[in-house]
Design an enzyme around this catalytic site. Structure first.
Site, PDB file in Angstrom:
ATOM      1  N   ASP A 287      60.539  33.223  92.800  1.00 55.16           N
ATOM      2  CA  ASP A 287      60.503  32.031  93.642  1.00 55.16           C
ATOM      3  C   ASP A 287      61.921  31.488  93.829  1.00 55.16           C
ATOM      4  O   ASP A 287      62.567  31.086  92.857  1.00 55.16           O
ATOM      5  CB  ASP A 287      59.595  30.999  92.940  1.00 55.16           C
ATOM      6  CG  ASP A 287      59.251  29.834  93.831  1.00 55.16           C
ATOM      7  OD1 ASP A 287      59.826  29.722  94.927  1.00 55.16           O
ATOM      8  OD2 ASP A 287      58.396  29.031  93.423  1.00 55.16           O
TER       9      ASP A 287
ATOM     10  N   ASP B  13      54.187  25.682 100.610  1.00 55.13           N
ATOM     11  CA  ASP B  13      53.036  25.661  99.693  1.00 55.13           C
ATOM     12  C   ASP B  13      51.747  25.200 100.375  1.00 55.13           C
ATOM     13  O   ASP B  13      51.732  24.237 101.133  1.00 55.13           O
ATOM     14  CB  ASP B  13      53.313  24.708  98.533  1.00 55.13           C
ATOM     15  CG  ASP B  13      54.392  25.250  97.618  1.00 55.13           C
ATOM     16  OD1 ASP B  13      55.083  26.213  98.014  1.00 55.13           O
ATOM     17  OD2 ASP B  13      54.539  24.698  96.520  1.00 55.13           O
TER      18      ASP B  13
HETATM   19  C1  GLA Z   1      56.975  26.656  94.527  1.00 53.55           C
HETATM   20  C2  GLA Z   1      56.034  27.768  94.961  1.00 53.55           C
HETATM   21  C3  GLA Z   1      54.658  27.476  94.414  1.00 53.55           C
HETATM   22  C4  GLA Z   1      54.708  27.380  92.893  1.00 53.55           C
HETATM   23  C5  GLA Z   1      55.719  26.336  92.479  1.00 53.55           C
HETATM   24  C6  GLA Z   1      55.967  26.345  90.982  1.00 53.55           C
HETATM   25  O1  GLA Z   1      56.657  25.439  95.097  1.00 53.55           O
HETATM   26  O2  GLA Z   1      56.017  27.874  96.358  1.00 53.55           O
HETATM   27  O3  GLA Z   1      53.762  28.498  94.804  1.00 53.55           O
HETATM   28  O4  GLA Z   1      55.043  28.634  92.366  1.00 53.55           O
HETATM   29  O5  GLA Z   1      56.969  26.542  93.111  1.00 53.55           O
HETATM   30  O6  GLA Z   1      56.911  25.409  90.594  1.00 53.55           O
END
Ligand code: GLA
Length: 503
Positions: free
Chosen positions: A272, A333
């Site tokens: 990520d 997200d």
């Molecule tokens: C980002 C990702 C999410 C999750 C969070 C964890 O926002 O896009 O899917 O993994 O980080 O902190």
């Protein structure tokens, strides 16, 4: 005039790396200041200021972004004022900060992204400066596409901790989820990955090896537990110094971390971008940094599915495969509401082509079972994901799966559309006033046909012969529809999923 310059040079020679000289000018702000216990974001641990040829230069050392350079710094001897780059907010690309000294205490204030910082610091010793000094990672490797490793021939399926639990996870919860995958029958429906998202990380040991935190006493034992149930274990990290939730990332430790994950028995890694966006902020550097981990996973010798999470930036679908990725997020997200889910599913993910065996567009994890959408809306969610051959990562508490959610998630015929061996990503054929018909070619000569009603009122959608001639099977209801039926009632925000029936 010459003396102070010589004194400064001498001081720089004897000072430890990163310690800034303060003796050359009377300005009380010059030198190295440290902050004890900084707020977690961005986590300013040190401020260093010097005067070079009359110009003030300095850095803020942060836990998230390493050493942030001061820009346009000026000092009137009492207040230091400067700007910093504010990468996350394109509307406000720079922010102004100030620092002043009062009774030996440094007061630092300023904003970055969403956070206001007001920290009190003190002069740091050479040892404190050394401990806080940020060491930039080495250069990124050149691009070189890895050979196909044969993983993820169909979109990965499983469960991930993030949507329901956020960072509030522990060994017992993960084991309980593995158990629930088995007892609910969801494992046998195809959901085999148990993915621990952000929140498992501790600190690095003296050799730099990343350790789990106290909530995960033994990662290898947890992997063994998951494997013993016919399941696979996933883990999460970031190319930056910090993950999105503020845990230690893999910056500067990419190969070491890949080897650690492989030794624990990890089968899936979500990478990520998060604080990495500070360092890798254009198409070339983002691509290279993802390749760096892709190559490290290959070099680990363990087959590990590699999930890219950089929110669809820089046309990731065009190069995700070439850096070793098996799936790549196409959006920001998901949240558990119809508006966000439908925006991701109807609008954002379809912009990305190139899905197919070994490499999948990932519109983010499922929210089915979390309660924020109606049954019809969750049916739309799953239908959209299945017709687009999206990875199916459940995101609810599996111990509390309702009968309705279970029936949807374990619907073998719907899952089969998602998992079809051809691996084609379906897309829209007709869109009119909130009513849509999408199709997905299937292996064998058939196809799946999805009818979506995005309006707030029930509607009838007719399947034209030009789209699907012959008989149809209704996959949500599990029935062959009568040969003459071409009209389908679709509830508000609902969906019907059909497939053509041979013969
Ligand atoms: C980002 C990702 C999410 C999750 C969070 C964890 O926002 O896009 O899917 O993994 O980080 O902190």
């Amino acid at each position: 005039m010459i003396r102070p310059v010589i004194a400064l040079m001498l001081l720089m020679l004897v000072a430890p790396p990163g310690a800034y000289a303060s003796a050359a000018a009377p300005d009380p702000l010059l030198g190295s200041w440290v902050f004890d216990d900084p707020p977690s974001y961005p986590g300013v641990t040190m401020m260093q200021v010097e005067r070079i040829d009359g110009a003030i230069r300095g850095t803020l050392t942060t836990r998230w972004y390493g050493a942030i350079a001061m820009r346009d710094a000026t000092s009137d001897g009492r207040t230091l004022s400067f700007t910093i780059r504010n990468l996350n907010d394109r509307g406000h690309p720079t922010r102004r900060w100030t620092a002043s000294v009062d009774g030996g205490v440094l007061h630092l204030t300023g904003d970055i992204w969403y956070a206001h910082t007001a920290q009190a610091g003190r002069r740091g010793s050479a040892a404190e400066v050394r401990a806080r000094t940020f060491h930039p990672a080495g250069p990124l490797p050149a691009l070189r596409a890895p050979a196909d490793d044969g993983l993820a021939r169909t979109p990965p399926m499983g469960w991930s901790s993030w949507n329901k639990f956020g960072e509030h996870i522990d060994d017992a919860t993960i084991r309980a989820m593995a158990d629930a995958l088995v007892t609910t029958g969801l494992r046998d429906a195809g959901y085999i990955y148990v993915n621990i998202d952000d929140g498992w990380q501790g600190e690095r040991d003296a050799a730099g090896r990343l350790q789990p935190n106290a909530r995960f006493p033994d990662m290898k034992a947890l992997a063994d537990y998951v494997h013993a149930r016919g399941l696979k274990l996933g883990l999460y990290t970031s190319p930056g110094p910090r993950t999105c939730a503020g845990y230690v990332g893999s910056y500067g430790h990419v190969h070491q971390d890949a080897a650690t994950f492989a030794a624990w028995g990890v089968d899936y890694l979500k990478y990520d971008l998060c604080s990495g966006e500070w360092f890798y902020d254009d198409a070339d550097s983002v691509r290279r940094v993802y390749q760096e981990m892709g190559a490290a996973l290959r070099a680990s010798g363990r087959p590990i599915v590699y999930s890219l999470c950089e929110y669809g930036r820089f046309d990731v679908a065009d190069w995700g495969r070439a850096v070793g990725g098996h799936l790549w997020r196409t959006t920001g997200d998901i949240t558990d509401d119809y508006k966000t889910m439908s925006d991701i599913g109807f609008v954002r993910n379809p912009r990305f082509p190139h899905a197919g065996p070994g490499g999948w567009n990932d519109p983010d994890m499922l929210e089915v079972g979390n309660g924020g959408m109606s049954e019809d809306e969750y049916r739309t969610h799953l239908t959209l994901w299945a017709i687009q051959a999206a990875p199916l990562m459940m995101g609810h508490d599996l111990r509390q799966t309702s009968r309705t959610a279970l029936a949807m998630l374990a619907n073998r015929e719907v899952v089969a559309v998602d998992q079809d061996a051809l691996g084609a990503q379906g897309g829209p054929l007709l869109r009119s006033d909130g009513l849509e018909i999408w199709t997905k070619p299937l292996s064998g000569a058939g196809q799946a046909v999805a009818l979506f009603n995005r309006t707030d009122a029930a509607a009838t959608i007719s399947v034209p012969e030009s789209i699907a001639a012959g008989r149809l099977r209704d996959l949500w209801r599990g029935i062959d529809v009568p040969a003459t039926t071409r009209h389908f009632a679709v509830p508000a925000h609902g969906a019907v999923l059909l497939r053509t029936v041979a013969g």
